[in-house]
Design a protein around this motif. Structure first.
Motif, PDB file in Angstrom:
ATOM      1  N   VAL A  12       0.848  -1.189   0.000  1.00 53.78           N
ATOM      2  CA  VAL A  12       0.000   0.000   0.000  1.00 53.78           C
ATOM      3  C   VAL A  12       0.884   1.240   0.000  1.00 53.78           C
ATOM      4  CG1 VAL A  12      -0.161   0.026   2.528  1.00 53.78           C
ATOM      5  CG2 VAL A  12      -1.984   1.079   1.152  1.00 53.78           C
ATOM      6  N   LEU A  18      -5.355  -0.477   5.098  1.00 53.20           N
ATOM      7  CA  LEU A  18      -5.517  -1.925   4.987  1.00 53.20           C
ATOM      8  C   LEU A  18      -6.319  -2.393   6.190  1.00 53.20           C
ATOM      9  CD1 LEU A  18      -1.959  -3.263   4.011  1.00 53.20           C
ATOM     10  CD2 LEU A  18      -4.003  -3.328   2.571  1.00 53.20           C
ATOM     11  N   VAL A 114       2.858  -6.614   5.634  1.00 50.00           N
ATOM     12  CA  VAL A 114       2.359  -5.288   5.258  1.00 50.00           C
ATOM     13  C   VAL A 114       3.550  -4.465   4.789  1.00 50.00           C
ATOM     14  CG1 VAL A 114       1.345  -3.134   6.090  1.00 50.00           C
ATOM     15  CG2 VAL A 114       0.397  -5.335   6.822  1.00 50.00           C
TER      16      VAL A 114
END
Length: 118
Positions: A12, A18, A114
């Motif tokens: 991202v 998220l 992530v």
């Protein structure tokens, strides 16, 4: 088989969002405090957020306060971590566990990556 499975990680851009999910199988999450932790490359694992079982009290690390929100849906046997306004320094593998402190004994998931990058 008792298992915690994280999902929802990904790549991202800074400022993006998220939502991570922590789904339990083989046991009921209702009775457990659930914590989210993360570990960045070359760094120690750290606590991010935690939610109580009965009172649903919440805790957030200072670094994520105001940006992350933890919640639980006992009907779905799942705990969520909504992450907004993501920063480069949020890049890490995120884990959920049936504990709120690193030294405690409990069940852990395998983690979800992530990555915040432009």
């Amino acid at each position: 088989q008792v298992q915690l499975v994280e999902s929802g990680g990904g790549l991202v851009q800074p400022g993006g969002s998220l939502r991570l999910s922590c789904a339990a199988s083989g046991f009921t999450l209702d009775y457990y405090t659930i914590g989210w932790f993360r570990q960045a490359p070359g760094k120690e694992r750290e606590g991010v957020s935690c939610i109580g079982s009965s009172d649903r009290s919440t805790y957030y690390a200072d670094s994520v306060k105001g940006r992350f929100t933890i919640s639980r849906d006992n009907a779905k046997n799942t705990v969520y971590l909504q992450m907004n306004s993501l920063k480069y320094e949020d890049t890490a593998v995120y884990y959920c566990a049936t504990v709120c402190s690193l030294g405690a004994s409990g069940y852990w998931g395998q983690g979800t990556q992530v990555t915040v990058s432009s």
